[in-house]
Design a protein around this motif. Structure first.
Motif, mmCIF file in Angstrom:
data_model
loop_
_atom_site.group_PDB
_atom_site.id
_atom_site.type_symbol
_atom_site.label_atom_id
_atom_site.label_comp_id
_atom_site.label_asym_id
_atom_site.label_seq_id
_atom_site.Cartn_x
_atom_site.Cartn_y
_atom_site.Cartn_z
ATOM 1 N N THR A 73 0.799 -1.242 0.000
ATOM 2 C CA THR A 73 0.000 0.000 0.000
ATOM 3 C C THR A 73 0.825 1.283 0.000
ATOM 4 N N TYR A 80 -1.108 -2.406 -4.636
ATOM 5 C CA TYR A 80 -2.520 -2.106 -4.850
ATOM 6 C C TYR A 80 -2.744 -0.767 -5.553
ATOM 7 N N LEU A 86 -6.667 -8.018 -10.389
ATOM 8 C CA LEU A 86 -7.797 -8.936 -10.233
ATOM 9 C C LEU A 86 -8.339 -9.379 -11.586
ATOM 10 N N THR A 94 -11.065 -13.745 -7.523
ATOM 11 C CA THR A 94 -11.763 -13.994 -6.258
ATOM 12 C C THR A 94 -13.199 -14.466 -6.523
ATOM 13 N N GLY A 129 -12.162 -3.012 1.229
ATOM 14 C CA GLY A 129 -11.367 -3.579 0.135
ATOM 15 C C GLY A 129 -12.222 -4.121 -0.992
ATOM 16 N N PRO A 130 -12.953 -3.251 -1.701
ATOM 17 C CA PRO A 130 -13.943 -3.732 -2.687
ATOM 18 C C PRO A 130 -13.376 -4.197 -4.032
ATOM 19 N N GLY A 131 -12.082 -4.184 -4.240
ATOM 20 C CA GLY A 131 -11.514 -4.714 -5.495
ATOM 21 C C GLY A 131 -12.043 -3.978 -6.705
ATOM 22 N N VAL A 160 -14.367 1.317 1.643
ATOM 23 C CA VAL A 160 -13.076 1.629 2.265
ATOM 24 C C VAL A 160 -11.996 1.055 1.364
ATOM 25 N N GLU A 161 -11.232 1.931 0.724
ATOM 26 C CA GLU A 161 -10.285 1.495 -0.305
ATOM 27 C C GLU A 161 -9.052 2.386 -0.262
ATOM 28 N N VAL A 162 -7.864 1.773 -0.147
ATOM 29 C CA VAL A 162 -6.639 2.592 -0.159
ATOM 30 C C VAL A 162 -6.155 2.906 -1.555
ATOM 31 N N SER A 163 -6.544 2.114 -2.526
ATOM 32 C CA SER A 163 -5.952 2.260 -3.855
ATOM 33 C C SER A 163 -6.731 3.269 -4.709
ATOM 34 N N LEU A 166 -7.850 1.486 -7.952
ATOM 35 C CA LEU A 166 -9.020 0.607 -7.814
ATOM 36 C C LEU A 166 -10.282 1.406 -7.515
ATOM 37 N N HIS A 220 -14.439 -9.112 1.963
ATOM 38 C CA HIS A 220 -14.112 -10.326 1.216
ATOM 39 C C HIS A 220 -12.670 -10.249 0.738
ATOM 40 N N GLU A 221 -11.857 -11.210 1.150
ATOM 41 C CA GLU A 221 -10.424 -11.206 0.817
ATOM 42 C C GLU A 221 -9.799 -9.844 1.123
ATOM 43 N N PHE A 222 -10.177 -9.280 2.264
ATOM 44 C CA PHE A 222 -9.593 -8.016 2.715
ATOM 45 C C PHE A 222 -8.562 -8.285 3.806
ATOM 46 N N LEU A 226 -3.860 -7.629 4.799
ATOM 47 C CA LEU A 226 -3.324 -6.724 5.826
ATOM 48 C C LEU A 226 -1.995 -7.269 6.361
#
Ligand code: SAH
Length: 449
Positions: A73, A80, A86, A94, A129-131, A160-163, A166, A220-222, A226
């Motif tokens: 991150t 990311y 993905l 996923t 982390g919604p991809g 909630v997304e850091v990228s 994305l 999901h796959e969040f 981490l």
């Protein structure tokens, strides 16, 4: 009536799934679980490697958690920050990307939990982390199909997304052109938009920034993304595993064991731990504590789905690149890094304020949610042979115990009131037995009679 809840969930499932959707999008069927080691050496990712080696030269070996956080991150070169990881052309795929049925079933779960909470006037759907935004899109489609069940409730979506990359992709998939970035970089809500149906969508970097209020959280796959700390039992006690520069090859990294205790090794390993090597995701623990606090204070529920174990595994740290296993220390920033989620740790960190359900296997959860009935309807209405094959293939990938069915697990956090026995209605003296606690969809078998 709350006592009819189990029946109501069945009705929800049949209302959503009795008719085939207008357009079924078939997604790919290849996951991180079935990757083979890479055939040849990878090219190094120079800028991330340079950044890490200068950091290590300045301060000494860094904890694995810091390495993982930087690699995944870092705002400039983090993995990311790229947007093509993905899907079939990326590094892994996923469940929501395999079949839309997955997200649809989670949509039914959300509505059934909203009903179980007495149908509050406001429903915040929060995804961590919604991809690509596929899961949220499938959930929203179910929510719109069941709009009449939701009545006047106002629904909003919070991501909630850091990228940044994305988040743009999610905005495109969920709102088309109806979203805008915030003017200032440090705004807690860094993007806002609305879906074609007018449902508000907001983007945040941290869970802390999401407004309070009754919320259903999805992750999901969040948690597997981490950062984890790694600890090794030695003759002198627990020691933290660190990342250092390989002295023999200056442009390569290696693991070393810290010679003396670190703050993390003194505080994060449980007294009485029996394994010789443990991974602790302290950041995941903090997120679960935040989720638990919000559920206690504002009501709601959280559904965490990931691969993982219940405090039994040791070294699970691995990398993925182009659907193949990748050495975690080679060309950092060019590959996904991941670990199995320790659900026993998440349960411990959630504390006693909330009820924890599971983990149950993905196969059990999806079957309890009615995936078999959904498949029957889809197959009955599908005459095209290749689509039928894809349908069966994606069902197999999601539920087969040897594929994702047993490796992935569902873990729930609920408000305690949700599992309390309903009070006997006053005046009904004939009833002899105490009413049973209400079933929770997915975690309890719902019989279709
Ligand atoms: N849930 C999606 C994507 C899984 S990949 C799916 O199942 O298809 C992990 C997701 O979490 C990505 O969207 C990534 O950008 C996001 N992410 C990773 N670390 C994060 C962090 N610390 N805070 C917020 N989002 C994060």
């Amino acid at each position: 009536m709350r006592a009819c809840f189990g029946v109501k969930t069945q009705l929800l499932i049949s209302r959503v799934f009795i008719h085939p959707p207008a357009a079924v999008r078939w997604r790919a069927a290849q996951t991180r679980l079935f990757c083979s080691p890479p055939a040849g050496e990878e090219k190094p990712g120079p800028s991330m490697l340079r950044h890490l080696t200068s950091k290590i030269k300045a301060t000494g070996p860094i904890p694995v958690a810091e390495y993982m956080r930087e690699v995944l991150t870092n705002p400039v070169t983090g993995y990311y920050v790229r947007n093509n990881m993905l899907g079939p052309d990326g590094d892994f795929i996923t469940s929501p990307e395999i079949s839309q049925i997955f997200g649809e079933l989670l949509g039914v779960w959300i509505i059934s939990e909203w009903m179980g909470a007495g149908g509050p006037k406001q429903l915040q759907l929060v995804e961590l982390g919604p991809g690509k935004g596929s899961l949220a899109a499938d959930v929203l489609r179910v929510l719109s199909q069941l709009r009449s069940v939701l009545g006047e409730a106002s629904v909003s979506l919070h991501l909630v997304e850091v990228s940044p990359a994305l988040s743009r992709l999610q905005a495109q998939n969920l709102t088309g052109n109806r979203s805008q970035e915030a003017d200032a970089e440090d705004e807690p809500v860094y993007r806002r938009g609305e879906t074609a149906a007018g449902l508000p969508v907001s983007w945040y970097r941290r869970l802390d920034d999401v407004p309070t209020g009754f919320s259903i959280f999805l992750a999901h796959e969040f948690f597997d993304a981490l950062p984890i700390h790694k600890f090794q039992r030695t003759q002198k006690g627990w020691r933290e595993v660190m990342v250092d520069i390989d002295p023999e090859k200056g442009d390569q990294l290696r693991f070393v064991v810290a010679p003396s205790p670190t703050l993390a090794s003194s505080t994060l390993v449980q007294a009485g731990e029996r394994r010789d090597h443990v991974e602790v995701c302290a950041e995941g623990g903090v997120v679960v504590q935040q989720l638990a606090r919000r559920i206690v204070e504002d009501g709601g529920a959280a559904l965490i789905a990931d691969y993982g174990h219940d405090g039994t595994k040791t070294d699970t740290f691995r990398g993925f690149k182009g659907h193949e296993l990748h050495d975690v220390l080679s060309s950092p920033g060019s590959a996904d890094l991941t670990t199995d989620v320790d659900f026993s740790y998440l349960r411990r960190m959630a504390g006693g304020g909330v009820a924890c359900l599971g983990p149950v296997s993905q196969r059990t959860f999806l079957k309890n949610m009615g995936i078999d009935s959904r498949m029957q309807v889809l197959l009955r209405n599908c005459s095209d042979e290749s689509t039928r094959k894809q349908l069966i293939g994606s069902y197999d990938m999601l539920t087969n115990p040897a594929k994702m069915g047993e490796r992935f697990h569902f873990f729930g956090l609920l408000h305690h009131s949700r599992l309390a026995k309903p009070k006997k209605p006053e005046g009904l003296k004939l009833e002899k037995k105490d009413p049973a606690p209400l079933p929770v969809a997915g975690f309890t078998e719902l019989r279709f009679s």
